[in-house]
Design a protein around this motif. Structure first.
Motif, PDB file in Angstrom:
ATOM      1  N   GLU A  81     -47.401   4.161 -25.985  1.00 24.90           N
ATOM      2  CA  GLU A  81     -46.387   4.314 -27.020  1.00 24.90           C
ATOM      3  C   GLU A  81     -45.869   5.737 -26.979  1.00 24.90           C
ATOM      4  N   GLY A  82     -44.841   6.009 -27.761  1.00 26.90           N
ATOM      5  CA  GLY A  82     -44.317   7.376 -27.793  1.00 26.90           C
ATOM      6  C   GLY A  82     -42.822   7.371 -27.929  1.00 26.90           C
ATOM      7  N   ASP A  83     -42.326   8.318 -28.712  1.00 31.56           N
ATOM      8  CA  ASP A  83     -40.882   8.365 -28.900  1.00 31.56           C
ATOM      9  C   ASP A  83     -40.251   9.472 -28.063  1.00 31.56           C
ATOM     10  N   GLY A  84     -41.051  10.090 -27.208  1.00 38.37           N
ATOM     11  CA  GLY A  84     -40.515  11.156 -26.368  1.00 38.37           C
ATOM     12  C   GLY A  84     -39.965  10.576 -25.083  1.00 38.37           C
ATOM     13  N   ASN A  85     -39.682  11.437 -24.119  1.00 36.62           N
ATOM     14  CA  ASN A  85     -39.160  10.974 -22.841  1.00 36.62           C
ATOM     15  C   ASN A  85     -40.228  10.968 -21.757  1.00 36.62           C
ATOM     16  N   GLY A  86     -41.402  11.434 -22.104  1.00 36.45           N
ATOM     17  CA  GLY A  86     -42.471  11.499 -21.108  1.00 36.45           C
ATOM     18  C   GLY A  86     -42.874  10.105 -20.663  1.00 36.45           C
ATOM     19  N   GLU A  87     -43.175   9.975 -19.389  1.00 37.54           N
ATOM     20  CA  GLU A  87     -43.584   8.673 -18.860  1.00 37.54           C
ATOM     21  C   GLU A  87     -45.073   8.436 -19.089  1.00 37.54           C
ATOM     22  N   ASN A  88     -45.432   7.165 -19.261  1.00 32.01           N
ATOM     23  CA  ASN A  88     -46.838   6.777 -19.337  1.00 32.01           C
ATOM     24  C   ASN A  88     -47.203   6.012 -18.071  1.00 32.01           C
ATOM     25  N   ILE A  89     -48.169   6.535 -17.343  1.00 27.05           N
ATOM     26  CA  ILE A  89     -48.557   5.912 -16.077  1.00 27.05           C
ATOM     27  C   ILE A  89     -50.048   5.577 -16.091  1.00 27.05           C
ATOM     28  N   MET A  90     -50.389   4.372 -15.675  1.00 29.36           N
ATOM     29  CA  MET A  90     -51.805   3.995 -15.561  1.00 29.36           C
ATOM     30  C   MET A  90     -52.017   3.251 -14.257  1.00 29.36           C
ATOM     31  N   ASN A  91     -53.007   3.681 -13.506  1.00 29.43           N
ATOM     32  CA  ASN A  91     -53.343   3.004 -12.254  1.00 29.43           C
ATOM     33  C   ASN A  91     -54.817   2.605 -12.263  1.00 29.43           C
ATOM     34  N   PRO A  92     -55.116   1.438 -12.797  1.00 27.46           N
ATOM     35  CA  PRO A  92     -56.512   1.019 -12.840  1.00 27.46           C
ATOM     36  C   PRO A  92     -56.954   0.377 -11.525  1.00 27.46           C
ATOM     37  N   GLU A  93     -58.117   0.740 -11.058  1.00 28.03           N
ATOM     38  CA  GLU A  93     -58.682   0.103  -9.869  1.00 28.03           C
ATOM     39  C   GLU A  93     -60.027  -0.487 -10.254  1.00 28.03           C
ATOM     40  N   THR A  94     -60.218  -1.757  -9.987  1.00 29.55           N
ATOM     41  CA  THR A  94     -61.453  -2.436 -10.368  1.00 29.55           C
ATOM     42  C   THR A  94     -62.089  -3.032  -9.119  1.00 29.55           C
ATOM     43  N   VAL A  95     -63.315  -2.634  -8.846  1.00 30.91           N
ATOM     44  CA  VAL A  95     -64.021  -3.133  -7.669  1.00 30.91           C
ATOM     45  C   VAL A  95     -65.256  -3.880  -8.159  1.00 30.91           C
ATOM     46  N   VAL A  96     -65.413  -5.126  -7.700  1.00 27.92           N
ATOM     47  CA  VAL A  96     -66.459  -5.990  -8.236  1.00 27.92           C
ATOM     48  C   VAL A  96     -67.355  -6.491  -7.099  1.00 27.92           C
ATOM     49  N   HIS A  97     -68.628  -6.155  -7.133  1.00 29.01           N
ATOM     50  CA  HIS A  97     -69.586  -6.671  -6.157  1.00 29.01           C
ATOM     51  C   HIS A  97     -70.512  -7.648  -6.868  1.00 29.01           C
ATOM     52  N   LEU A  98     -70.452  -8.917  -6.467  1.00 32.13           N
ATOM     53  CA  LEU A  98     -71.239  -9.948  -7.151  1.00 32.13           C
ATOM     54  C   LEU A  98     -72.340 -10.476  -6.230  1.00 32.13           C
ATOM     55  N   LYS A  99     -73.593 -10.255  -6.631  1.00 34.35           N
ATOM     56  CA  LYS A  99     -74.708 -10.807  -5.847  1.00 34.35           C
ATOM     57  C   LYS A  99     -74.909 -12.295  -6.174  1.00 34.35           C
ATOM     58  N   GLU A 100     -75.924 -12.899  -5.588  1.00 33.83           N
ATOM     59  CA  GLU A 100     -76.163 -14.337  -5.717  1.00 33.83           C
ATOM     60  C   GLU A 100     -76.142 -14.787  -7.184  1.00 33.83           C
ATOM     61  N   GLY A 101     -75.341 -15.771  -7.468  1.00 30.42           N
ATOM     62  CA  GLY A 101     -75.330 -16.376  -8.793  1.00 30.42           C
ATOM     63  C   GLY A 101     -74.713 -15.521  -9.891  1.00 30.42           C
ATOM     64  N   ALA A 102     -74.167 -14.368  -9.557  1.00 29.24           N
ATOM     65  CA  ALA A 102     -73.563 -13.517 -10.596  1.00 29.24           C
ATOM     66  C   ALA A 102     -72.205 -14.078 -11.019  1.00 29.24           C
ATOM     67  N   HIS A 103     -71.876 -13.886 -12.300  1.00 28.37           N
ATOM     68  CA  HIS A 103     -70.594 -14.361 -12.838  1.00 28.37           C
ATOM     69  C   HIS A 103     -69.848 -13.196 -13.473  1.00 28.37           C
ATOM     70  N   MET A 104     -68.579 -13.089 -13.168  1.00 25.06           N
ATOM     71  CA  MET A 104     -67.784 -12.083 -13.865  1.00 25.06           C
ATOM     72  C   MET A 104     -66.495 -12.719 -14.340  1.00 25.06           C
ATOM     73  N   ASP A 105     -66.184 -12.448 -15.608  1.00 25.23           N
ATOM     74  CA  ASP A 105     -64.997 -12.985 -16.247  1.00 25.23           C
ATOM     75  C   ASP A 105     -64.145 -11.786 -16.661  1.00 25.23           C
ATOM     76  N   MET A 106     -63.002 -11.630 -16.030  1.00 21.70           N
ATOM     77  CA  MET A 106     -62.150 -10.458 -16.316  1.00 21.70           C
ATOM     78  C   MET A 106     -60.906 -10.876 -17.076  1.00 21.70           C
ATOM     79  N   GLU A 107     -60.625 -10.183 -18.153  1.00 18.30           N
ATOM     80  CA  GLU A 107     -59.362 -10.419 -18.862  1.00 18.30           C
ATOM     81  C   GLU A 107     -58.626  -9.099 -18.932  1.00 18.30           C
ATOM     82  N   THR A 108     -57.501  -9.006 -18.269  1.00 17.94           N
ATOM     83  CA  THR A 108     -56.764  -7.750 -18.330  1.00 17.94           C
ATOM     84  C   THR A 108     -55.391  -7.986 -18.959  1.00 17.94           C
ATOM     85  N   THR A 109     -55.011  -7.059 -19.806  1.00 20.90           N
ATOM     86  CA  THR A 109     -53.763  -7.226 -20.546  1.00 20.90           C
ATOM     87  C   THR A 109     -52.980  -5.914 -20.560  1.00 20.90           C
ATOM     88  N   GLN A 110     -51.717  -6.006 -20.189  1.00 23.10           N
ATOM     89  CA  GLN A 110     -50.826  -4.860 -20.359  1.00 23.10           C
ATOM     90  C   GLN A 110     -49.551  -5.384 -20.993  1.00 23.10           C
TER      91      GLN A 110
END
Lengths: 305, 305
Positions: free
Chosen positions: B132-161
């Motif tokens: 948010e912001g009422d100025g002129n500055g830019e908002n930048i986000m660069n998310p990096e997600t690395v997921v290593h799942l071993k035997e039987g592991a479960h991951m549920d990702m919900e990402t919202t922008q």
């Protein structure tokens, strides 16, 4: 024409003898025969290897056959054929290349086919690629098809590569004006250590233009296939692409379709599925008395039909 | 915490106050607060900016909140957070970044989150990005997600922008062992001249591993979005990806999913659709008394829900 060439001709053009209507038969780099009609002219290019096929406006119910046969091992060529289809014409064009390679050298045919369809012209274009040979020489074919469709023009492409091509890079490019329609049906089967790559890029530039791209492929043995497609919706258009692949043995398939909507009225859809033949389907046919191999063959034939 | 920061915290983590359980709140590059529990440790990295979150085997019904707040215009940072999830643990992790930029300078948060899930560990991971912001500055986000799942592991990702991020390059990488499962739900809405790129690559290396990737996006105004995904089936696995996009105004969307089956028992499916809101849907809601704008809003909200 010798027996080998006659057999190739049957495989790529479904012809038992010299076809009716306009034709140009190319065998081992030479003109084996040509016929033109009142409406369809075929002219040898003077600047490079290839022919111009010129179809008069309004020509209907006529066909052009332009098969290419390679029966000398080690024969390599690159041919440019341009098709000028006059306004309102409605014709069938049958192209294709058959290679018989019983030697140890690589036989190769690269063909660049460029189609210029004037307003409301319609073309049904059939292309078959076939290879055979008991030698060790490789059979390579790299067909490039470029399609320019003016307002209201329709093109229906059926391309088939069922057997005997060791390596192929199949490139198709299209641009569509208002109301133009491009329908593409591709069938590919690879076996052994064969490699097949298909690469489509279509620009839907005109309002009410549409493109329907259906690719079906089977990868057997240790063969590899790659499918790339790009569909750009630049106007009020409809684009649909679908690539389904069956993998067998150690076959590998990559599918990479890309859709881009540059206009809010573009409507683009894609579907892809890669997998092996479902076990239930095999069992069903085997209970009807087929062996597993026969059941597989029947399913593959149905899938590629 | 000031009012601006409290509001950001609510937007990215749904929190009105300091959360229960383990947490680490980062504001303008500093640690604003941290809590650890008997089972969950949070340790500041010594070699680079970021934290290690260490969750003991068997930890269940616990959560970790690690929101990041940027309220100074021009603040730029790159943070590395590593998550070690012990065998059989079952936890919820809520991350997210909120930027309030009322200045003229670019605010930027790059976060690299790496997850190591041991055997049969389960994680629900929720990530929200908000600007948010009422100025002129830019908002930048660069998310990096690395997921290593071993035997039987479960991951549920919900990402919202949903709002306020001018430029984002969202990278997700995953590798799955036998029986592992990765479920990804992504929601993105862009407006104005915003740009969003998402880039998934998942290797299904284990037998009975599966990945389900659902991306839904809305591109309004003159915003541009690019979706890239790669799914490699290297074992007897199931992969499904789906990317649907609504375009409005002069929005542009590209979808480029890639499927590769390197194993005959890999089963991969993809679907994509890009288009504007169907006219009938709008008319239906407008006959119920909504204005066109309200009807559009309701459809978009339902689509991203």
């Amino acid at each position: 024409m010798d027996l080998v060439q006659k057999n190739l001709l049957e495989q790529v053009a479904g012809l038992h003898e010299i076809p009716e209507g306009a034709y140009n038969i190319r065998a081992n780099g030479n003109k084996l025969g040509r016929n033109t009609t009142a409406n369809i002219d075929i002219v040898t290019k003077t600047d490079k290897d290839g022919i111009d096929i010129i179809i008069k406006p309004g020509t209907v119910n006529e066909s052009v056959h332009i098969p290419v046969l390679l029966s000398q091992s080690g024969m390599q060529e690159c041919v440019y054929n341009d098709f000028y289809i006059g306004e309102g014409a409605d014709v069938t064009i049958v192209a294709g290349c058959g290679i018989h390679n019983c030697g140890v050298d690589t036989s190769k045919h690269d063909g660049v086919h460029t189609f210029y369809l004037e307003k409301n012209a319609k073309v049904r274009y059939v292309e078959r690629h076939y290879g055979e040979g008991d030698g060790n020489g490789e059979n390579i074919m790299n067909p490039e098809t470029v399609v320019h469709l003016k307002e209201g023009a329709h093109m229906d492409m059926e391309t088939t590569q069922i057997k005997g091509i060791d390596s192929t890079n199949r490139v198709t490019r299209g641009d569509l004006a208002d109301g133009a329609m491009l329908e593409i049906h591709e069938k590919i089967m690879t076996h052994g250590k064969q490699f097949a790559r298909t690469d489509f890029a279509v620009d839907l530039n005109g309002d009410n233009s549409s493109c329907n791209l259906i690719s079906r492929s089977v990868a057997k043995g240790e063969s590899r296939q790659e499918f790339f497609s790009i569909m750009n919706g630049n106007a009020a258009c409809a684009g649909h692409s679908e690539c389904d692949a069956i993998i067998m043995d150690q076959g590998c398939v990559t599918a990479s379709p890309q859709l881009t909507a540059n206009c809010i009225d573009a409507n683009l859809i894609h579907e892809a599925a890669i997998g092996k033949i479902a076990g239930e389907q095999l069992i069903k046919l085997m209970t009807l008395g087929l062996t597993e191999k026969e059941a597989e063959e029947q399913i593959v034939n149905g899938f590629l039909k």
